[in-house]
Design a protein around this motif. Structure first.
Motif, PDB file in Angstrom:
ATOM      1  N   CYS A 231       1.001  -0.979  -0.108  1.00 19.89           N
ATOM      2  CA  CYS A 231      -0.049   0.079  -0.076  1.00 19.89           C
ATOM      3  C   CYS A 231       0.895   1.254  -0.019  1.00 19.89           C
ATOM      4  O   CYS A 231       0.632   2.194  -0.742  1.00 19.89           O
ATOM      5  CB  CYS A 231      -1.138  -0.041   1.391  1.00 19.89           C
ATOM      6  SG  CYS A 231      -2.465  -1.084   1.114  1.00 19.89           S
ATOM      7  N   ARG A 232       1.926   1.261   0.895  1.00 19.58           N
ATOM      8  CA  ARG A 232       2.901   2.465   0.795  1.00 19.58           C
ATOM      9  C   ARG A 232       3.324   2.546  -0.402  1.00 19.58           C
ATOM     10  O   ARG A 232       3.643   3.707  -1.049  1.00 19.58           O
ATOM     11  CB  ARG A 232       4.071   2.275   1.973  1.00 19.58           C
ATOM     12  CG  ARG A 232       3.315   2.174   3.431  1.00 19.58           C
ATOM     13  CD  ARG A 232       4.442   2.188   4.488  1.00 19.58           C
ATOM     14  NE  ARG A 232       3.913   2.453   5.871  1.00 19.58           N
ATOM     15  CZ  ARG A 232       3.647   1.361   6.547  1.00 19.58           C
ATOM     16  NH1 ARG A 232       4.241   0.131   6.060  1.00 19.58           N
ATOM     17  NH2 ARG A 232       3.329   1.210   7.741  1.00 19.58           N
ATOM     18  N   ARG A 233       3.916   1.570  -1.198  1.00 25.26           N
ATOM     19  CA  ARG A 233       4.742   1.386  -2.561  1.00 25.26           C
ATOM     20  C   ARG A 233       3.592   2.033  -3.533  1.00 25.26           C
ATOM     21  O   ARG A 233       4.250   2.802  -4.201  1.00 25.26           O
ATOM     22  CB  ARG A 233       5.125   0.100  -2.826  1.00 25.26           C
ATOM     23  CG  ARG A 233       5.672   0.279  -4.139  1.00 25.26           C
ATOM     24  CD  ARG A 233       5.910  -1.216  -4.754  1.00 25.26           C
ATOM     25  NE  ARG A 233       6.843  -2.157  -3.771  1.00 25.26           N
ATOM     26  CZ  ARG A 233       6.883  -3.572  -4.024  1.00 25.26           C
ATOM     27  NH1 ARG A 233       6.288  -4.032  -5.008  1.00 25.26           N
ATOM     28  NH2 ARG A 233       7.451  -4.181  -3.005  1.00 25.26           N
ATOM     29  N   TYR A 234       2.508   1.897  -3.518  1.00 27.36           N
ATOM     30  CA  TYR A 234       1.454   2.483  -4.654  1.00 27.36           C
ATOM     31  C   TYR A 234       0.691   3.543  -4.118  1.00 27.36           C
ATOM     32  O   TYR A 234      -0.122   3.922  -4.803  1.00 27.36           O
ATOM     33  CB  TYR A 234       0.563   1.250  -5.045  1.00 27.36           C
ATOM     34  CG  TYR A 234       1.394   0.079  -5.638  1.00 27.36           C
ATOM     35  CD1 TYR A 234       1.788   0.397  -7.261  1.00 27.36           C
ATOM     36  CD2 TYR A 234       1.907  -0.911  -5.250  1.00 27.36           C
ATOM     37  CE1 TYR A 234       2.274  -0.588  -7.670  1.00 27.36           C
ATOM     38  CE2 TYR A 234       2.612  -1.800  -5.841  1.00 27.36           C
ATOM     39  CZ  TYR A 234       2.905  -1.633  -7.150  1.00 27.36           C
ATOM     40  OH  TYR A 234       3.638  -2.832  -7.713  1.00 27.36           O
ATOM     41  N   ASP A 235       1.312   4.195  -3.058  1.00 24.35           N
ATOM     42  CA  ASP A 235       0.460   5.365  -2.518  1.00 24.35           C
ATOM     43  C   ASP A 235       0.815   6.686  -3.531  1.00 24.35           C
ATOM     44  O   ASP A 235       2.181   6.569  -3.763  1.00 24.35           O
ATOM     45  CB  ASP A 235       0.854   5.697  -1.182  1.00 24.35           C
ATOM     46  CG  ASP A 235      -0.070   7.107  -0.602  1.00 24.35           C
ATOM     47  OD1 ASP A 235      -0.947   7.257  -0.900  1.00 24.35           O
ATOM     48  OD2 ASP A 235       0.734   7.522   0.212  1.00 24.35           O
ATOM     49  N   GLY A 236      -0.061   7.414  -3.733  1.00 25.68           N
ATOM     50  CA  GLY A 236       0.164   8.554  -4.566  1.00 25.68           C
ATOM     51  C   GLY A 236      -0.964   9.360  -5.026  1.00 25.68           C
ATOM     52  O   GLY A 236      -2.014   8.694  -5.090  1.00 25.68           O
ATOM     53  N   ALA A 237      -0.838  10.537  -5.756  1.00 29.64           N
ATOM     54  CA  ALA A 237      -1.822  11.065  -6.060  1.00 29.64           C
ATOM     55  C   ALA A 237      -2.555  10.481  -7.348  1.00 29.64           C
ATOM     56  O   ALA A 237      -3.638  10.430  -7.607  1.00 29.64           O
ATOM     57  CB  ALA A 237      -1.543  12.650  -6.616  1.00 29.64           C
ATOM     58  N   GLU A 238      -1.623   9.684  -8.094  1.00 29.96           N
ATOM     59  CA  GLU A 238      -2.366   8.789  -9.201  1.00 29.96           C
ATOM     60  C   GLU A 238      -1.977   7.279  -8.934  1.00 29.96           C
ATOM     61  O   GLU A 238      -1.624   6.388  -9.259  1.00 29.96           O
ATOM     62  CB  GLU A 238      -1.375   8.974 -10.620  1.00 29.96           C
ATOM     63  CG  GLU A 238      -1.318  10.470 -11.041  1.00 29.96           C
ATOM     64  CD  GLU A 238      -2.401  10.826 -11.556  1.00 29.96           C
ATOM     65  OE1 GLU A 238      -3.453  10.186 -11.922  1.00 29.96           O
ATOM     66  OE2 GLU A 238      -2.788  12.202 -11.291  1.00 29.96           O
ATOM     67  N   TRP A 239      -3.166   6.992  -7.793  1.00 26.05           N
ATOM     68  CA  TRP A 239      -3.119   5.881  -7.505  1.00 26.05           C
ATOM     69  C   TRP A 239      -3.753   4.959  -8.388  1.00 26.05           C
ATOM     70  O   TRP A 239      -4.441   5.213  -9.262  1.00 26.05           O
ATOM     71  CB  TRP A 239      -4.109   5.686  -6.193  1.00 26.05           C
ATOM     72  CG  TRP A 239      -5.502   5.898  -6.280  1.00 26.05           C
ATOM     73  CD1 TRP A 239      -6.419   4.903  -6.541  1.00 26.05           C
ATOM     74  CD2 TRP A 239      -6.297   7.087  -6.387  1.00 26.05           C
ATOM     75  NE1 TRP A 239      -7.618   5.516  -6.706  1.00 26.05           N
ATOM     76  CE2 TRP A 239      -7.455   6.925  -6.772  1.00 26.05           C
ATOM     77  CE3 TRP A 239      -5.732   8.549  -6.101  1.00 26.05           C
ATOM     78  CZ2 TRP A 239      -8.577   7.644  -6.775  1.00 26.05           C
ATOM     79  CZ3 TRP A 239      -6.784   9.322  -6.248  1.00 26.05           C
ATOM     80  CH2 TRP A 239      -8.254   8.969  -6.587  1.00 26.05           C
TER      81      TRP A 239
END
Length: 332
Positions: A231-239
């Protein structure tokens, strides 16, 4: 209705159902628990309107017990901030003394829900903004009622009583977003991840955890660590929830030492609440041994000869039929 000036120098107008006062904005504070954490997207438009036309409606305010200053009670944080900015920029007193509707103090939960309701009506709250506000309202209500761990059903009833309607299912989603996802995916949530994505990730976590227990030898605690790390790896504004699911599938396949396709099919079935039916394995018969093979080959040769004979008769000769003119034919 009557008008008088109080000992504190405030102009007051008392009606049957409200007390309207003219108050210096320096004595009014923004509500520090305003559900909307980001800037109001209409800020510049509102500021231009107040600069040109003044305040179009009074600020609704309240006062905590034993406090000397006031706070805005139901929205109004943006307008209050703009009034203070305009007074600092222009020195115009019309921006510092404003009409206000003073309402009785009814508790922290009531003020928080009033701001939540006002912001929600304007449609400018993200899902995580609403979730945090409801989660904090739960804490205040529990304190005010003297109870611990209020159920979602009781919370739904209480919120409805103070003017905010929300269902148990949505409260459950909000709780998951605040307790589980917010520490792991804050950027995605702040960027507008909605309830549908939260529901999907929650279903993905449940299904993957079940699959991990069936196929992997490590404990559930290990899965929790893997899920949190991804989840932390794929966290971002463009999830991208699809990318998150693919990463989880790869982790399970590697840990279970099974094919990615098998894990993908099983995970999809778990998410959708279906069972995977594997057809019964039917072994292929053993090839014939040497003795049976020669017999089979003899049968095949006989069948081939019979086929050749049938081809010879294809020209119309019946068995035993011949052409007499060929009997005395001499070789050329």
């Amino acid at each position: 209705m009557s008008t008088h000036q109080s000992d504190s120098g405030l102009d007051r107008e008392i009606t049957d159902d409200a007390e309207v006062i003219v108050l210096d904005v320096s004595r009014i504070n923004s509500y520090e628990r305003n559900p909307r954490r980001s800037d109001n997207p209409e800020y510049d438009r509102i500021k231009s309107s107040i600069r040109n036309n003044g305040l179009d409606q009074p600020l609704v305010i309240t006062q905590r017990p034993q406090a000397t200053d006031y706070i805005v009670r139901a929205g109004g944080n943006t307008r209050l901030k703009i009034l203070k900015e305009l007074y600092a920029e222009t020195g115009d007193s019309s921006f510092t003394r404003v009409p206000c509707v003073l309402t009785p103090w009814q508790g922290e939960s009531e003020v928080l829900v009033a701001h939540l309701r006002e912001n929600d009506l304007r449609g400018n709250l993200t899902f995580i903004d609403k979730a945090r506000a409801v989660f904090e309202a739960r804490r205040f209500i529990e304190q005010e009622l003297g109870v611990d761990d209020m159920t979602n059903k009781d919370l739904t009833t209480k919120l409805r009583e103070i003017g905010y309607g929300v269902g148990e299912s949505l409260i459950s989603q909000m709780s998951y977003a605040v307790r589980v996802l917010l520490p792991l995916m804050p950027k995605a949530l702040e960027s507008g991840m909605g309830s549908h994505q939260v529901v999907r990730i929650r279903a993905l976590e449940r299904a993957a955890k079940t699959l991990w227990g069936k196929h992997c030898t490590d404990s559930d605690a290990t899965f929790n660590e893997v899920f949190a790390a991804l989840c932390r790896r794929y966290d971002g504004a463009e999830w991208d929830t699809n990318a998150l699911q693919s990463a989880i599938e790869n982790e399970i396949a590697e840990e279970a030492e099974e094919s990615l396709h098998t894990i993908r099919v099983n995970l999809d079935a778990e998410i959708k609440g279906r069972s995977v039916v594997v057809p019964e394995f039917v072994p292929i018969k053993e090839p014939p041994g040497p003795e049976n093979r020669s017999k089979s080959e003899g049968n095949a040769a006989a069948e081939e000869a019979q086929g050749n004979a049938e081809e010879s008769n294809a020209g119309g000769l019946e068995p035993g039929e011949h052409f007499p003119e060929l009997d005395n034919a001499q070789p050329a």
